[in-house]
Scaffold this motif. Structure first.
Motif, PDB file in Angstrom:
ATOM      1  N   GLU A   1       0.797  -1.220   0.000  1.00 33.43           N
ATOM      2  CA  GLU A   1       0.000   0.000   0.000  1.00 33.43           C
ATOM      3  C   GLU A   1       0.831   1.272   0.000  1.00 33.43           C
ATOM      4  OE1 GLU A   1      -2.044   0.929   3.761  1.00 33.43           O
ATOM      5  OE2 GLU A   1      -1.109  -0.875   4.511  1.00 33.43           O
ATOM      6  N   SER A   2       2.110   1.199   0.338  1.00 37.85           N
ATOM      7  CA  SER A   2       2.867   2.427   0.495  1.00 37.85           C
ATOM      8  C   SER A   2       2.866   3.318  -0.742  1.00 37.85           C
ATOM      9  CB  SER A   2       4.305   2.113   0.929  1.00 37.85           C
ATOM     10  OG  SER A   2       4.901   1.197   0.045  1.00 37.85           O
TER      11      SER A   2
ATOM     12  N   PRO B   1      -8.297  -2.723  -0.683  1.00 33.51           N
ATOM     13  CA  PRO B   1      -7.310  -1.673  -0.427  1.00 33.51           C
ATOM     14  C   PRO B   1      -7.710  -0.837   0.779  1.00 33.51           C
ATOM     15  CG  PRO B   1      -8.703  -1.084  -2.283  1.00 33.51           C
ATOM     16  CD  PRO B   1      -9.055  -2.495  -1.917  1.00 33.51           C
ATOM     17  N   ARG B   2      -6.704  -0.262   1.430  1.00 31.09           N
ATOM     18  CA  ARG B   2      -6.999   0.607   2.568  1.00 31.09           C
ATOM     19  C   ARG B   2      -7.676   1.878   2.071  1.00 31.09           C
ATOM     20  NH1 ARG B   2      -5.419  -0.430   7.389  1.00 31.09           N
ATOM     21  NH2 ARG B   2      -3.755  -1.808   6.657  1.00 31.09           N
TER      22      ARG B   2
ATOM     23  N   PRO C   1     -13.284 -13.468   6.476  1.00 34.73           N
ATOM     24  CA  PRO C   1     -12.184 -12.605   6.915  1.00 34.73           C
ATOM     25  C   PRO C   1     -11.820 -11.622   5.805  1.00 34.73           C
ATOM     26  CG  PRO C   1     -11.390 -14.806   6.419  1.00 34.73           C
ATOM     27  CD  PRO C   1     -12.877 -14.877   6.365  1.00 34.73           C
ATOM     28  N   VAL C   2     -11.464 -10.422   6.183  1.00 33.75           N
ATOM     29  CA  VAL C   2     -11.078  -9.399   5.213  1.00 33.75           C
ATOM     30  C   VAL C   2      -9.768  -8.774   5.666  1.00 33.75           C
ATOM     31  CG1 VAL C   2     -12.429  -7.618   6.379  1.00 33.75           C
ATOM     32  CG2 VAL C   2     -11.822  -7.306   3.986  1.00 33.75           C
ATOM     33  N   SER C   3      -8.913  -8.439   4.709  1.00 36.99           N
ATOM     34  CA  SER C   3      -7.607  -7.870   5.046  1.00 36.99           C
ATOM     35  C   SER C   3      -7.267  -6.738   4.087  1.00 36.99           C
ATOM     36  CB  SER C   3      -6.510  -8.937   4.993  1.00 36.99           C
ATOM     37  OG  SER C   3      -5.239  -8.361   5.266  1.00 36.99           O
ATOM     38  N   ARG C   4      -6.590  -5.728   4.619  1.00 35.94           N
ATOM     39  CA  ARG C   4      -6.120  -4.593   3.831  1.00 35.94           C
ATOM     40  C   ARG C   4      -4.594  -4.628   3.683  1.00 35.94           C
ATOM     41  NH1 ARG C   4     -10.761  -3.417   6.352  1.00 35.94           N
ATOM     42  NH2 ARG C   4     -12.218  -1.914   5.390  1.00 35.94           N
TER      43      ARG C   4
END
Length: 652
Positions: free
Chosen positions: A53-54, A103-104, A181-184
């Protein structure tokens, strides 16, 4: 959602169903449809991959002063110790089956739909309605819907305190099987960060790279015009832009009749309840080297409740980072005096009348919570005019929603130039963890904000200027103007700042004498002001006393996060305050986040606007970028073996 999908038989998310203004589809960018040759929807699937994500985040790259290598390492060490357990839990979370990747968010603040805690790691999402649940709420969902766990011993079904806790769509209730489950996070990026954090913590424990602060250090590096006085406790009510009060009317604070009929007279100068040998003449501060902690400064009124004060620290005009760190880590309030001439603008009623007279504002009556809309000029024109006044109005959190920098650019710059310990307190302070929040995301509103209020009273029946509460972050509050008191005396405000460790006793006091007069938590509900009678009982029966300090124009009060506090203006006052997150108080901020989450279980009243976990994550990512930039600009970094090691381990 586009109307072209209306006839298709698939579930709509809660946002598309209720169609509230500003809502976006919960499945946008993460759900896609499987269609046949005739474009008929055959099934639904979700995104199952994620990139680092950076590159998507617009991180700040300048601060009030350039970041030093020692500051970077200390900040990274603090972040690593605070967030590493959460990141390790997210690694395990990523190993679950059918993990949805998203995505975040940058345009919205992602929060748990039940407890309003910010979503950072170990989250779950309902595949039917799109609602998200944090790791704590999903446990409750499982408990309430698992066939063998959802029944009480009596055979009745378990219920949540919030009747809408299991709400899904079309009057259906959630079941644990509906969640995935969900992840960013990108797994590769996360794994490398965890490795680097573990290495940093190990190096910090076994070497002098992360030098611990020495509580016994002598104050040999004090400037000639600085002096220290000690005290205990923290947290301000008028200091926080990260507010904690619910929108509900407050109840009168009436002690139980069994307390007796003791009456306290409010005296301008009462005799101290006990001999005080540690009283400081503030006129001598610039000439005196370190002295013993004080409970009372020369010229302070004695506490009308007759309760001895805790101690606090006093500095004259300046306070170095080293001095601040030494005190702040102990959780003790600090006062910095004689700051008015550091401001170029006179923050007076006349200034605000001249520049903002016709601007509309909402003022609140301190005792009744009545509010009304007035012009700024109408409010400030009443400062110092006490005759015939029967209400105590305040204009708080001003401007209420707009950015202070945009609304008052001249005042904003004036504040930045004058605020003490700028490396910590400025929004762009190099040691302020908030300063690393990406500029293309919704960052916490840390201020500054103004707090302007008429004189109030601490006698029984009155609610002071700001009621007892806690703030989610550290804060500094500066008084810039005060009218004379109604009796002609020097204008000031009285603060009661309680030790963090005394919060359980304060809650027991409220449970004993004010049962059923508050919702859930007596401190976080911001319902009560402890008048002189109540503070006396609190001290006599529970052994709890506050840090009682009197703030005058030109004085800054520093309040660490996590302690109950209240304020009463003894005259009409103008103040400005801002929040900050110091490395020394990350643990306290984290504990408060958990407390506010528990408060939201019964009544949703406070969104987690601080976003501490995300803030720490962004801070780490940005510091890594700064290290990389410094490495390309300087050939001297190799002198530090550890620093070179960190550079070698960059995951980007």
């Amino acid at each position: 959602m586009s109307s072209r999908y209306k006839p298709d038989p698939f579930p709509r998310c809660v946002s598309c169903t209720r169609r509230w203004a500003g809502d976006t589809c919960r499945f946008q960018g993460i759900r896609f449809f499987l269609k046949d040759a005739e474009q008929r929807v055959l099934g639904i699937s979700f995104v199952d991959s994620q990139t680092a994500e950076s590159p998507m985040m617009d991180f700040p790259d300048t601060w009030n002063v350039p970041l030093q290598a020692s500051d970077i390492i200390r900040l990274k060490y603090t972040v690593a110790k605070a967030i590493l357990p959460t990141l390790k839990a997210e690694q395990e979370h990523l190993h679950l089956t059918e993990v949805i990747r998203r995505p975040r968010e940058t345009e919205v603040r992602a929060t748990c739909d039940t407890c309003m805690t910010s979503i950072f790691a170990c989250a779950w999402m309902c595949r039917v309605c799109g609602r998200e649940a944090c790791k704590y709420c999903i446990k409750q969902v499982r408990e309430l819907t698992f066939p063998t766990r959802a029944l009480l011993p009596s055979g009745e079904k378990k219920c949540h305190s919030n009747p809408f806790f299991l709400s899904c769509t079309k009057r259906q209730e959630h079941a644990f099987k509906d969640f995935s489950p969900v992840s960013r996070f990108c797994g590769e990026e996360l794994g490398q960060v965890v490795v680097n954090m573990e290495l940093l913590i190990e190096e910090g424990h076994t070497s002098s790279i992360i030098p611990p602060l020495n509580p016994d250090r002598q104050w040999g590096d004090l400037e000639d015009n600085s002096s220290i006085v000690s005290g205990s406790i923290m947290t301000t009510t008028e200091t926080s832009s990260v507010r904690t009060s619910p929108n509900e009317p407050t109840q009168p604070l009436e002690l139980d009749p069994t307390l007796g009929d003791t009456v306290f007279e409010h005296s301008e100068r009462l005799e101290p309840p006990q001999p005080l040998t540690n009283v400081v003449d503030i006129t001598m501060l610039r000439h005196v080297m370190p002295i013993q902690p004080v409970q009372l400064r020369y010229g302070d009124p004695a506490d009308p409740a007759g309760v001895p004060s805790q101690h606090y620290h006093v500095f004259h005009r300046t306070l170095s980072d080293t001095q601040f760190q030494e005190i702040w880590r102990t959780g003790v309030p600090i006062v910095v005096t004689d700051l008015l001439d550091k401001f170029s603008i006179q923050w007076s009623p006349d200034y605000f009348i001249k520049n903002f007279e016709q601007q509309k504002c909402l003022i609140l009556e301190c005792n009744t919570d009545q509010n009304r809309s007035v012009n700024v000029g109408e409010f400030f024109s009443q400062f110092g005019l006490y005759e015939g006044r029967d209400k105590c109005w305040k204009l708080k959190d001003w401007p209420p929603s707009a950015d202070f920098r945009t609304t008052f650019p001249d005042l904003f710059e004036d504040f930045l130039k004058a605020v003490p310990v700028p490396n910590y307190t400025r929004p762009d302070g190099c040691l302020n963890i908030v300063s690393h929040f990406p500029t293309n995301t919704i960052a916490p509103d840390i201020g500054p904000k103004m707090y302007n209020a008429f004189a109030s009273s601490e006698l029984p029946g009155f609610k002071g200027s700001t009621r007892l509460h806690m703030d989610m972050a550290d804060a500094v509050n500066i008084m810039l103007y005060s009218a004379k008191r109604p009796d002609g005396g020097e204008g000031m405000a009285a603060w009661d700042i309680f030790r963090a460790d005394d919060s359980p006793k304060i809650r027991r006091f409220f449970r004993k004498y004010f049962k059923n007069q508050y919702t859930n938590d007596p401190i976080h509900s911001q319902t009560f002001y402890l008048d002189i009678h109540s503070r006396k009982v609190l001290y006599d029966e529970f052994g709890v006393s506050s840090c009682r300090l009197y703030q005058r124009p030109g004085e800054a009060v520093f309040i660490p996060a996590g302690c109950a506090h209240q304020v009463v203006n003894l005259a009409d006052c103008i103040k400005v305050a801002c929040d900050f997150v110091s490395p020394e108080n990350v643990d306290r901020c984290s504990a408060l986040t958990r407390e506010f989450r528990d408060q939201n279980q019964l009544q949703t009243w406070k969104e987690d606007v601080l976003q501490l976990s995300a803030m720490l994550w962004f801070c780490w990512l940005n510091l890594c970028k700064v290290e990389r930039r410094l490495a390309s600009e300087s050939q001297n970094l190799s002198s530090s073996t550890y620093f070179a090691l960190i550079i070698h381990q960059w995951p980007y």
